[in-house]
Design an enzyme around this catalytic site. Structure first.
Site, PDB file in Angstrom:
ATOM      1  N   SER A   1       0.828  -1.213   0.000  1.00  0.00           N
ATOM      2  CA  SER A   1       0.000   0.000   0.000  1.00  0.00           C
ATOM      3  C   SER A   1       0.862   1.263   0.000  1.00  0.00           C
ATOM      4  O   SER A   1       0.351   2.348  -0.270  1.00  0.00           O
ATOM      5  CB  SER A   1      -0.945   0.012   1.199  1.00  0.00           C
ATOM      6  OG  SER A   1      -0.225  -0.015   2.406  1.00  0.00           O
ATOM      7  N   CYS A   2       2.172   1.129   0.287  1.00  0.00           N
ATOM      8  CA  CYS A   2       3.006   2.340   0.305  1.00  0.00           C
ATOM      9  C   CYS A   2       3.358   2.830  -1.098  1.00  0.00           C
ATOM     10  O   CYS A   2       4.024   3.852  -1.241  1.00  0.00           O
ATOM     11  CB  CYS A   2       4.240   2.147   1.159  1.00  0.00           C
ATOM     12  SG  CYS A   2       5.457   1.077   0.431  1.00  0.00           S
TER      13      CYS A   2
ATOM     14  N   TYR B   1      11.411   1.645  -1.098  1.00  0.00           N
ATOM     15  CA  TYR B   1      10.610   0.424  -1.238  1.00  0.00           C
ATOM     16  C   TYR B   1       9.468   0.676  -2.221  1.00  0.00           C
ATOM     17  O   TYR B   1       9.171  -0.142  -3.092  1.00  0.00           O
ATOM     18  CB  TYR B   1      10.076   0.043   0.140  1.00  0.00           C
ATOM     19  CG  TYR B   1       9.287  -1.218   0.208  1.00  0.00           C
ATOM     20  CD1 TYR B   1       9.907  -2.455   0.022  1.00  0.00           C
ATOM     21  CD2 TYR B   1       7.914  -1.202   0.491  1.00  0.00           C
ATOM     22  CE1 TYR B   1       9.182  -3.630   0.106  1.00  0.00           C
ATOM     23  CE2 TYR B   1       7.194  -2.368   0.587  1.00  0.00           C
ATOM     24  CZ  TYR B   1       7.823  -3.581   0.396  1.00  0.00           C
ATOM     25  OH  TYR B   1       7.107  -4.738   0.477  1.00  0.00           O
TER      26      TYR B   1
ATOM     27  N   LYS C   1       8.536  -1.250  -5.721  1.00  0.00           N
ATOM     28  CA  LYS C   1       7.263  -1.960  -5.889  1.00  0.00           C
ATOM     29  C   LYS C   1       6.450  -1.379  -7.060  1.00  0.00           C
ATOM     30  O   LYS C   1       5.752  -2.121  -7.763  1.00  0.00           O
ATOM     31  CB  LYS C   1       6.448  -1.923  -4.587  1.00  0.00           C
ATOM     32  CG  LYS C   1       7.049  -2.811  -3.492  1.00  0.00           C
ATOM     33  CD  LYS C   1       6.937  -4.274  -3.873  1.00  0.00           C
ATOM     34  CE  LYS C   1       7.505  -5.211  -2.829  1.00  0.00           C
ATOM     35  NZ  LYS C   1       7.457  -6.619  -3.250  1.00  0.00           N
TER      36      LYS C   1
ATOM     37  N   HIS D   1       8.057  -4.174  11.656  1.00  0.00           N
ATOM     38  CA  HIS D   1       6.898  -3.282  11.540  1.00  0.00           C
ATOM     39  C   HIS D   1       6.254  -3.103  12.917  1.00  0.00           C
ATOM     40  O   HIS D   1       6.542  -3.839  13.853  1.00  0.00           O
ATOM     41  CB  HIS D   1       5.871  -3.889  10.570  1.00  0.00           C
ATOM     42  CG  HIS D   1       6.280  -3.794   9.134  1.00  0.00           C
ATOM     43  ND1 HIS D   1       6.812  -4.850   8.449  1.00  0.00           N
ATOM     44  CD2 HIS D   1       6.245  -2.757   8.257  1.00  0.00           C
ATOM     45  CE1 HIS D   1       7.084  -4.480   7.209  1.00  0.00           C
ATOM     46  NE2 HIS D   1       6.748  -3.213   7.066  1.00  0.00           N
TER      47      HIS D   1
END
Ligand code: GDP
Length: 323
Positions: free
Chosen positions: A119-120, A147, A151, A190
């Protein structure tokens, strides 16, 4: 995406050779557990024998093993601190793994591939909940941009290989995850794993204070990894399209509320203090899951139930965890 096409799409995993790339990670191992319910031939590549950042190793492995379907769950992952402090590793390793696996899968004639994004990838400050169409509409959150860029490249590769070579490669964007196999390193993991461990150890020691990073105000959506694995199998079998598909539970909480939930599940009764010298990251991350729901799948594990399962797993496996 044409939902009409998606609705008629059918891909059967039964009887197929299915490679789970990254089978020892949290997502890969959840997909492995979920695949036990399907009579397929599951293939794995061990990290010390097949380094996925090496093009020759990946091409050879695919040529030798000839999977029909691939779940690409291998990635370098980590929490906000890891992302922020290891930018080269996050960018290089993720780009290499994606480029090598997707290209070799095309060359080996893989029928179907599911790429796991995050989702980032969506811009910081985008309208919430975040729809798939918001991809590349604004600047990224600085703490996880490395990241995210890698992605996004993976999503674009899937689209490019669909267009140019007709490969049935799809992308899934999961929300923040927790579950068995999580990384419990207090600095690099996380937030769910970091807090579960911190509250558990504070309770064991009888500490009166637990530190939570940031202001406690950012909002995050947390999903149990078994729920995601179920969604991934569903998409592999029912979706074929260029657009990525968000997978989440559709609800978010503040970090402060999340910490209070974990404290309650663990049975910690002391104070929670916020360390404002630590980064908050993006103010909110909630996925719009309407596309996934329109395809016919909804999340099945509510946050409270999932966190209780998570804590139970943590207690049962504590001795085997590497800390
Ligand atoms: P993010 O969703 O990419 O920002 O990744 P994280 O899971 O690492 O962090 C989520 C949020 O939790 C951020 O606002 C952090 O500041 C907050 N947070 C609070 N305590 C912790 C902690 O101990 N570890 C991590 N990683 N994040 C924490």
């Amino acid at each position: 995406m044409s939902l009409e096409i998606a609705e008629v799409h059918r891909y059967e995993l039964a009887g197929k050779r299915v490679w789970v790339a990254g089978h020892r990670g949290m997502v890969g191992s959840a997909i492995m557990r979920r695949l036990k319910a399907i009579s397929c031939d599951v293939l794995t590549a061990e990290r010390d024998e097949t380094d996925l950042t090496r093009q020759d190793a990946v091409a050879t492995w695919l040529r030798d093993n000839r999977p029909d379907a691939v779940f690409l769950a291998a990635a370098r992952v980590g929490g906000i601190h890891a992302n922020n402090t290891l930018p080269a590793r996050f960018l290089y390793e993720n780009l290499m793994i994606e480029a090598n696996v997707l290209h070799a899968a095309h060359e080996a004639g893989v029928e179907k591939l599911l790429f796991l994004g995050s989702s980032c990838i969506y811009p910081r400050g985008v309208e919430q909940p975040m729809h798939e169409s918001s991809l590349l509409t604004g600047p990224l959150e600085p703490t996880n941009q490395w990241y995210a860029v890698a992605k996004i490249a993976g999503v674009k590769m899937c689209q490019a290989y669909r267009r140019e070579y007709g490969c049935d490669f799809i992308s899934v964007m999961p929300t923040n995850l927790y579950g068995p196999g999580d990384n419990f390193d207090p600095e690099f993991g996380h937030v769910p794993a970091a807090l579960l461990r911190r509250f558990h150890e504070a309770k064991e020691r009888g500490d009166t204070e637990v530190v939570v990073w940031g202001t406690g105000t950012p909002r995050r959506e947390f999903m149990h990894v078994d729920d995601l694995a179920d969604g991934c199998i569903f998409l592999m079998c029912r979706y074929s399209g260029e657009e990525p598909v968000n997978v989440g539970i559709g609800e978010d909480v503040t970090i402060s509320e999340f910490a209070a939930m974990i404290a309650q599940i663990v049975g910690y009764e002391g104070q929670i203090v916020f360390d404002r010298t630590r980064p908050d990251g993006v103010p909110r991350k909630l996925l719009d899951v309407s596309r996934m729901e329109a395809l016919g799948w909804t999340s099945k594990i509510a946050l409270g139930d999932g966190l209780r399962r998570y804590y139970q797993w943590f207690q049962e496996n504590r001795d085997a965890l590497r800390f």
